[in-house]
Design an enzyme around this catalytic site. Structure first.
Site: not given
Ligand code: AMP
Length: 281
Positions: A30-31, A37
């Site tokens: 989601m950016g 990320h």
């Molecule tokens: P989001 O943009 O928050 O939807 O996250 C996108 C992807 O990044 C998802 O698969 C999350 O689990 C992963 N993600 C977000 N934060 C972390 C983190 N601190 N460590 C590892 N993966 C992450």
């Protein structure tokens, strides 16, 4: 790196790569990128011949009182991060591109979507499964990379992919953390200085539970009470959403830590709802 805005363009691009015998690794996001990320993108770079990063704040996974409108966004910075981490394409559609006005089809895994985060976010995982299905269909990805921070999400997606025979392999990446232990999250920007200073206590509490398990404690009620007591004194700005111990694969709640067990929590700190988890065994 190509910027792709439409579903048709994405589908044609990935089809042409597959036709050339190249594999595709997908990173749905989601950016508002941070090193979590970036770790997913690096992992994808090592898995597929081509890497597609999707950047889409998916409206259907937000409840009516959640932060869809205010979710942090910074397209130019995200574009630079994705490019620096080897993405071949950045898919950044408008919501209307993925959801027709009369879209009526949903994918859900109900049994695993009402526990943990699903208890307070009832439509969340239906939105996640549906948007990931669309992304899997459009890219025909060989691999899709997710973070263990959202443990429930990757567990549900693994079940969905297994149950429906999606031709994609789900790959998980460990939680990336700040130096003081706080799990990196786009929502950390909501924290005030004081809240940010207390937030590492979330992980410290989970690690404390794991240390008790290492000393032989198996009763979940004892582990839970110990963590909650610790948070009461060291994380006074935190409001508990949930703290459970579950089977890491099925997400069934556990009363005793005998085999594989995951402690997972969500804690509201100021405007942010922070999640974290730890394998106790
Ligand atoms: P989001 O943009 O928050 O939807 O996250 C996108 C992807 O990044 C998802 O698969 C999350 O689990 C992963 N993600 C977000 N934060 C972390 C983190 N601190 N460590 C590892 N993966 C992450």
């Amino acid at each position: 790196m190509q910027i792709v805005k439409t579903a048709k363009e994405l589908s044609e691009l990935c089809r042409s790569w597959h036709k050339d015998g190249q594999t595709v690794a997908l990173v749905p996001t989601m950016g508002y990128y941070h090193d979590g990320h970036a770790a997913l993108m690096d992992k994808a770079r090592g898995l597929g011949d081509k890497v597609v990063v999707s950047l889409f704040v998916n409206p259907t996974q937000f409840g009516p009182n959640e932060d869809y409108a205010s979710y942090p966004r910074d397209f130019e910075r995200d574009r630079a991060v994705a490019e620096a981490h080897g993405a071949d394409a950045l898919f950044a559609p408008e919501p209307a591109e993925l959801y027709a006005p009369d879209a009526a089809t949903w994918v859900e895994v109900p049994e695993m979507s009402t526990v943990l985060c699903g208890a307070s976010r009832p439509i969340h995982f239906r939105g996640v499964c549906t948007v990931c299905t669309k992304l899997f269909m459009l890219t025909q990805a060989d691999y899709a990379v997710f973070g263990e921070k959202d443990w429930q999400q990757q567990a549900i997606l693994r079940r969905m992919v297994r149950d429906l025979f999606y031709p994609v392999t789900i790959v998980s990446v460990p939680i990336q953390r700040a130096e003081d232990g706080l799990a990196l999250s786009s929502r950390n920007v909501y924290l005030t200085e004081e809240e940010r200073a207390q937030a590492p206590e979330i992980q410290a509490g989970l690690r404390y539970a794991r240390s008790l398990v290492e000393q032989g404690e198996t009763r979940v009620s004892v582990l839970r009470d110990a963590v909650l007591r610790r948070w009461a004194s060291r994380l006074p700005l935190g409001r508990l959403d949930y703290l459970y111990v579950v089977d890491p694969v099925s997400l069934a709640t556990l009363d005793e830590v005998k085999g594989p067990a995951l402690m997972a929590c969500a804690v509201k700190v100021g405007k942010a709802r922070l999640i974290d988890n730890i394998l106790l065994k």
